[in-house]
Design a protein around this motif. Structure first.
Motif, PDB file in Angstrom:
ATOM      1  N   ALA A  26       0.809  -1.341   0.008  1.00 23.65           N
ATOM      2  CA  ALA A  26       0.104  -0.200   0.041  1.00 23.65           C
ATOM      3  C   ALA A  26       0.965   1.239   0.019  1.00 23.65           C
ATOM      4  O   ALA A  26       0.445   2.348  -0.585  1.00 23.65           O
ATOM      5  N   SER A  38       4.251   3.660  -3.946  1.00 26.31           N
ATOM      6  CA  SER A  38       3.346   4.421  -4.825  1.00 26.31           C
ATOM      7  C   SER A  38       3.322   3.756  -6.166  1.00 26.31           C
ATOM      8  O   SER A  38       2.032   3.809  -6.807  1.00 26.31           O
ATOM      9  N   GLY A  82       0.055   0.780  -4.624  1.00 20.76           N
ATOM     10  CA  GLY A  82      -1.144   1.403  -4.359  1.00 20.76           C
ATOM     11  C   GLY A  82      -2.278   0.774  -4.285  1.00 20.76           C
ATOM     12  O   GLY A  82      -2.222  -0.635  -3.737  1.00 20.76           O
ATOM     13  N   SER A  83      -3.602   1.242  -4.574  1.00 16.71           N
ATOM     14  CA  SER A  83      -4.764   0.505  -4.193  1.00 16.71           C
ATOM     15  C   SER A  83      -4.842  -0.796  -5.205  1.00 16.71           C
ATOM     16  O   SER A  83      -5.571  -1.752  -4.643  1.00 16.71           O
ATOM     17  N   TYR A  88     -11.537   4.132 -10.007  1.00 12.06           N
ATOM     18  CA  TYR A  88     -11.943   3.847  -8.583  1.00 12.06           C
ATOM     19  C   TYR A  88     -12.509   2.512  -8.354  1.00 12.06           C
ATOM     20  O   TYR A  88     -12.638   2.356  -7.353  1.00 12.06           O
ATOM     21  N   ILE A 104     -11.356   0.239  -5.434  1.00  8.72           N
ATOM     22  CA  ILE A 104     -11.141   0.678  -3.861  1.00  8.72           C
ATOM     23  C   ILE A 104     -11.977  -0.023  -3.179  1.00  8.72           C
ATOM     24  O   ILE A 104     -11.553  -0.383  -1.923  1.00  8.72           O
ATOM     25  N   ALA A 144      -3.438   5.210   3.120  1.00  6.61           N
ATOM     26  CA  ALA A 144      -4.371   6.013   2.596  1.00  6.61           C
ATOM     27  C   ALA A 144      -3.724   7.472   1.999  1.00  6.61           C
ATOM     28  O   ALA A 144      -4.616   8.167   1.315  1.00  6.61           O
ATOM     29  N   ASN A 175      -1.823   8.207   0.173  1.00  9.70           N
ATOM     30  CA  ASN A 175      -1.488   8.268  -1.346  1.00  9.70           C
ATOM     31  C   ASN A 175      -2.569   7.989  -2.165  1.00  9.70           C
ATOM     32  O   ASN A 175      -2.665   7.982  -3.298  1.00  9.70           O
ATOM     33  N   GLU A 176      -3.995   7.947  -1.503  1.00 10.60           N
ATOM     34  CA  GLU A 176      -5.346   7.658  -2.187  1.00 10.60           C
ATOM     35  C   GLU A 176      -5.888   8.866  -2.209  1.00 10.60           C
ATOM     36  O   GLU A 176      -5.850   9.875  -1.606  1.00 10.60           O
ATOM     37  N   SER A 177      -7.174   8.491  -2.999  1.00  9.79           N
ATOM     38  CA  SER A 177      -8.306   9.863  -3.000  1.00  9.79           C
ATOM     39  C   SER A 177      -9.198   9.805  -1.933  1.00  9.79           C
ATOM     40  O   SER A 177      -9.178   9.099  -0.929  1.00  9.79           O
ATOM     41  N   TYR A 198     -11.542   6.964  -1.307  1.00 11.78           N
ATOM     42  CA  TYR A 198     -10.842   5.991  -0.523  1.00 11.78           C
ATOM     43  C   TYR A 198     -11.028   6.044   1.002  1.00 11.78           C
ATOM     44  O   TYR A 198     -11.594   5.193   1.755  1.00 11.78           O
ATOM     45  N   THR A 199     -10.623   7.239   1.450  1.00 10.26           N
ATOM     46  CA  THR A 199     -10.696   7.544   3.117  1.00 10.26           C
ATOM     47  C   THR A 199     -12.058   7.293   3.488  1.00 10.26           C
ATOM     48  O   THR A 199     -12.283   6.944   4.476  1.00 10.26           O
TER      49      THR A 199
END
Length: 465
Positions: free
Chosen positions: A44, A47, A50-51, A283, A286, A363, A365-367, A370-371
């Protein structure tokens, strides 16, 4: 003389025995859980993964649970069978169970590896790996190398409870710790240093599993109580049958989790595709990545819960075999209170600190989507943690008492009837949120059934004490 080394199980204070056996078991299971969790944390935070890497890890995770299910069925069944046999002063049968369990573990490990390699594409698709091309690519790479290590993984996991039954929970803990340490050392080297991606995470894991397996083999050769000889490795149908029956609950609790995860992953893929946000290709991974992370946290908690209960298997088995029902009842009470406490502590964490928990898994590194989804998933999916912990303890304790039928029925109700059923049904009415509602509803309803079995167990122990 061999049996006498385990006589303390029938005389020492229950609290001391729980600490002596349960703590190393908890650490062993926590460390075992860290194999996949550590992989996911490093993946995760890379980079370039990631997801997508997180989603791939979520796809492959239940496939390793299949291997674990077979291993713990053999290992936990042997542990319970050996403990009951030693309580009855029947060391010879205990030796046959250990020898037969080793043969069953090695054989099943090789067969499962072959099947995985032959049907890899179909298996990955079955568990939601086709959510998008990038996720499928990473899933396939990770799956291939993890599969090569399955025989070592299964041998180490099956031997762990057998080593505890031989009276050495500390060695069981150390062997698992050593393997996990190797994994933790090589994960960042392979993922960040060599930039091997999913292959690097898998290779680090397999190296750790090999270390644990070789230490388990060393102990098998030098067992201190049971000491099987070459003649004990000849398969006995009756001993294999009894061993597997005692371990069937461990198998079903794991394999039914696989069925539930397959249903959940496919519902996430289906109803995520209907969501205005997660229906967009960038997305789409996710929901699967997030639920995978939530389940990893749950796995940490359940490792503590199962460790508490499974660590008590030799104590329960020995005292049941020796007819000391009052000690079994005292142990049951202490265990239920402890498990409820673990569940309450976990519940406070997920309800109060979900952002901090998700932050561990990259998290930043994510949109924002996501969070936001991750916070909701933690708070909703795990809101019945206390019930989940008590339920799991009840499964294992009944198994240790030799009540395989009751334990199996309760496990099947939770994982198949409720776990799979609600995962498939609730999204029809609530969409993507329905997947999140499936787990707390399953745990709450299972607890109602567990209470009936708990009351019945106390009545039985009171009548025969």
């Amino acid at each position: 003389m061999e049996q006498q080394t385990n006589h303390h199980l029938g005389t020492e204070q229950i609290g001391n025995l729980m600490r002596q056996y349960a703590v190393p078991c908890i650490i062993s299971l926590l460390v075992g859980a860290l194999y996949n969790i550590v992989d996911q944390i490093f993946i995760a935070n890379a980079s370039y993964l990631g997801s997508y890497g997180n989603a791939a890890n979520t796809v492959v995770f239940p496939l390793t649970v299949v291997a674990l299910a077979i291993a713990v069925m053999i290992g936990d069944g042997c542990c319970a069978f050996v403990s009951i046999s030693l309580g009855k002063q029947d060391t010879e049968t205990a030796k046959v169970s250990v020898g037969n369990s080793v043969i069953m573990t090695v054989t099943s490990g090789l067969i499962l590896t072959a099947l995985y390699l032959i049907f890899s594409d179909q298996i990955i698709a079955l568990f939601g790996g086709t959510v998008n091309p990038e996720t499928f690519y990473h899933s396939h790479e990770y799956f291939f190398y993890i599969t090569l290590g399955l025989p070592f993984y299964m041998f180490g996991q099956a031997m762990n409870p057998i080593i505890r039954a031989d009276g050495n929970p500390r060695f069981a803990m150390v062997s698992t710790l050593a393997g996990a340490l190797v994994n933790i050392i090589f994960d960042p080297i392979f993922i960040f240093g060599f930039r091997w991606g999913m292959m690097g995470a898998a290779v680090a894991t397999v190296l750790g599993q090999m270390v644990t397996a070789f230490l388990a083999l060393y102990y098998l050769i030098n067992m201190k109580i049971i000491k099987p000889k070459s003649c004990h490795y000849r398969l006995s149908g009756s001993v294999c049958g009894k061993t597997l029956v005692l371990g069937i609950t461990s198998f079903l609790s794991q394999i039914s989790l696989v069925a539930a995860m397959a249903a959940i992953n496919n519902m996430l893929r289906k109803y995520g595709g209907m969501d205005p946000i997660f229906g967009q290709e960038q997305y789409a991974q996710i929901p699967m990545a997030v639920v995978g992370i939530v389940m990893k946290f749950f796995q940490i908690v359940i490792s503590i819960v199962v460790g508490l209960a499974a660590g008590c298997i030799p104590i329960v088995g020995f005292n049941m075999g020796a007819g000391k029902r009052d000690r079994v009842k005292e142990l049951f009470t202490r265990l239920l209170i402890s498990e409820a406490g673990v569940g309450l502590a976990a519940l406070i964490l997920v309800e109060c600190f979900p952002r901090q928990l998700i932050g561990i898994f990259g998290a930043a590194n994510e949109s924002a989507y996501y969070t936001e989804f991750a916070v909701k998933a933690f708070r909703v999916y795990l809101c019945m943690m206390v019930f989940a912990c008590v339920n799991k303890a009840c499964f294992i304790f009944l198994q240790a008492m030799g009540k395989a039928a009751a334990s199996t029925i309760l496990s099947m109700i939770r994982e198949i009837v409720f776990g799979v059923g609600f995962a498939l049904l609730l999204p029809v009415f609530f969409g993507l949120d329905g997947v999140l509602y499936s787990m707390p509803l399953s745990d709450a309803l299972t607890f109602l059934v567990a209470v009936i079995l708990i009351i019945g167990t106390y009545k039985e122990l009171n009548q025969k004490s």
